[in-house]
Scaffold this active site. Sequence first.
Site, PDB file in Angstrom:
ATOM      1  N   GLU A  56       0.831  -1.208   0.000  1.00 57.92           N
ATOM      2  CA  GLU A  56       0.000   0.000   0.000  1.00 57.92           C
ATOM      3  C   GLU A  56       0.865   1.258   0.000  1.00 57.92           C
ATOM      4  O   GLU A  56       0.543   2.247  -0.669  1.00 57.92           O
ATOM      5  CB  GLU A  56      -0.933  -0.020   1.207  1.00 57.92           C
ATOM      6  CG  GLU A  56      -2.023  -1.080   1.077  1.00 57.92           C
ATOM      7  CD  GLU A  56      -2.969  -1.091   2.257  1.00 57.92           C
ATOM      8  OE1 GLU A  56      -4.153  -0.756   2.067  1.00 57.92           O
ATOM      9  OE2 GLU A  56      -2.534  -1.437   3.374  1.00 57.92           O
ATOM     10  N   GLU A  84      -4.315  -9.584   3.082  1.00 57.17           N
ATOM     11  CA  GLU A  84      -5.102  -9.356   4.300  1.00 57.17           C
ATOM     12  C   GLU A  84      -6.298 -10.286   4.435  1.00 57.17           C
ATOM     13  O   GLU A  84      -6.704 -10.651   5.539  1.00 57.17           O
ATOM     14  CB  GLU A  84      -5.572  -7.892   4.345  1.00 57.17           C
ATOM     15  CG  GLU A  84      -4.504  -6.895   4.747  1.00 57.17           C
ATOM     16  CD  GLU A  84      -3.658  -6.407   3.580  1.00 57.17           C
ATOM     17  OE1 GLU A  84      -2.919  -5.426   3.754  1.00 57.17           O
ATOM     18  OE2 GLU A  84      -3.747  -7.005   2.486  1.00 57.17           O
TER      19      GLU A  84
END
Length: 726
Positions: free
Chosen positions: A124, A146
């Site tokens: 990210e 995730e």
Amino acid sequence: MPESTPPSGPIRWHRGADDIVTLTLDDPGQSHNTMNAAFIDALTAAADRLEAERDTLTGVIVTSAKKTFFAGGDLHDLLAAGPEDAQRVFDTGMRVKRALRRIETLGRPVVAALNGSALGGGLEIALACHHRVALDRPDIRFGLPEVTLGLLPGGGGVVRTVRLLGIVDALSRVLLEGRRHRPAAARELGLVHEVVDTPDALLARARAFIAAHPDARQPWDVSGHRIPGGTPAGPALMAVLPALPATLAKRTGGAPYPAPRNILAAAVEGAQVGFETAEIIEARYFTELVVGQTAKNMIQAFFFDLKAVNSGAARPKDVGEHPAARVAVLGAGLMGAGIAYVCASAGLDVVLKDVTPEAAARGKVYSADLLASAVAAGRTTGAERDAVLARITPTAEVADLAGCDVVIEAVFEDPGLKQKVFQEVQAVVAPDALLCTNTSTLPIGQLAEAVQRRRDFIGLHFFWPADRRTLVEIVKGADTGPEALARAIDLVRRLGKTPIVVNDSRGFFTSHVIGRFLKEALIMLAEGVDPVSLEQAARQAGYPTPALALLDELSLTLPRKIWDEVAAAAEAEGETWEPGPAEAVLDRMLNEFRRSGRGAGAGFYEYEDGRRGGLWPGLRTHFARPGVTVPFADIQERLLFAEALDAVQLLEDGVLTSVADANVGSLLGIGFPGWTGGVLQYVNGYAGGPAGFTARARELRDRYGDRFEPPALLVTTAERGATFTD
């Protein structure tokens, strides 16, 4: 002039003579960089300073001083967050997003120089940079995994991948399965832009981009940018999106996995609004997952418990290393052939023995076929294939086992046969060879009676197919020495497998617990529960294979044989054994209906050309009773509680000695639903914790029988207000 900050915080600042600022991620207190409070403070401070000095900067390079670029969120913090912390979790997430957004809209080129893996929060951070250059190393991976921990990317990962790749590709190739991509694959997908061979080239290419793109902007910040494939309102996606929820439900089987649902919602909703609003949407869905129980279960099991097990937590600390070099695999059937392949792939020389040269040679062909497929798929090379095959020597001669320092017996589950093969080889192999038996149920102490060196005898329970299943259940006999245990753990880790350690008992841990699952399903069938409801309840509880389908895969003769052995052992000890309704169901299936499972082409299911069809209609005719009404939730929890209660009992009895082993073993070995976090984490995470679980177990006991009586250890744990932890 060049300027650097002292190396005290998690982000070091260096401004070179070329006015390029290098932000080096380097948490001084950890071996990996994580998204903890100190890092978030440092990230915010870096964004402040970059904005303040913007007019005099040429560009920014973000890199890392660690082997891994960035490891992701701080899971300790996420694990501790409860519903009362929802606002704090949301605010913290938005603080990270805003800092990254300020950096990517700085008006100066920002490049990620990825010197190691960037997973989760690490990717990210990289996605918030205008250009991403990756070092090409075999161990490096990029992705947003995730979902495998019950979460979604909370640092803008959903928003940016949707705008970069489009909704369909972002969901299918990055978000919903949590894939980890090698550098070349990440470049092909578009997660990184360049792949280089050396660290020097990494920084050189970063500087070259800055020089060539002084006005770099993100694609989604360029006027007229359109999301690849269109938005949900566009005609191209209107035909695709309605099918996504159904596809998702099919993939999860209807099990309670909220993360995929939230990822889908954040992606679709976020694609219809502006960037900043999309980040708020992402943050809300992220917060819901963080404060929920499923993510806590999965973080505990798939990160902390798995890390403890893979680190060799059960290994005796005072025993030195004795690395294996030459392995004798006894039995070249499917299991033995798979074990030989795994050993040879790990660089060990293997002597694969069977009763005839032809049988042993067929075992080696198993490896040749696997390697041929790997070459065809580009997962290995012809040279690597030849090297692995050269390490496998098939034979029918006991003398060829001379010098082997490890023996792994993998013949049929027959105590007499297993004892016989050890008696044949124990004087031929190295005098201190580790002696391992691959058995799923037979007591190690019984098999050890055939060997002279019982301290070197241990159980290694591989799961089929051995080349794909990652778990190995190591079983200590009463006489197994600490050196043998240490060597067994080292061997399993060398093979790239996950070792759990249990003490000797018939069925050990995994086979004993899954036996309870199968037996409970058969009891419900005997009670008259509709078989369709039974299988659907198992699917929606999260079991990858429902009970009746699993029985067909195993063959109905296997559990019947195991139960016969248990009965014989009990009677030999003077106990009375009474067959129950589960045994009666199997007897009828085997003797009356001649249906023994998939291998025979007929079991609880119908089969055509080996393919499973629907449930056998005769199940409703001969077993289901229309007047029987067992609540759907009770069917699910009877299956789940049967296994969890058995695990607690095995912990009380000392068969299990580690909560982490129980959780990891149940998830990787026997398909306990992943959302639970494993058999003992399921107890911890049940509504009301162990106390709530105990109360529910007593309800099931009163309705369905004493087998749901809570074990003493569960009761005392509940009364103390404690949980099952190591």
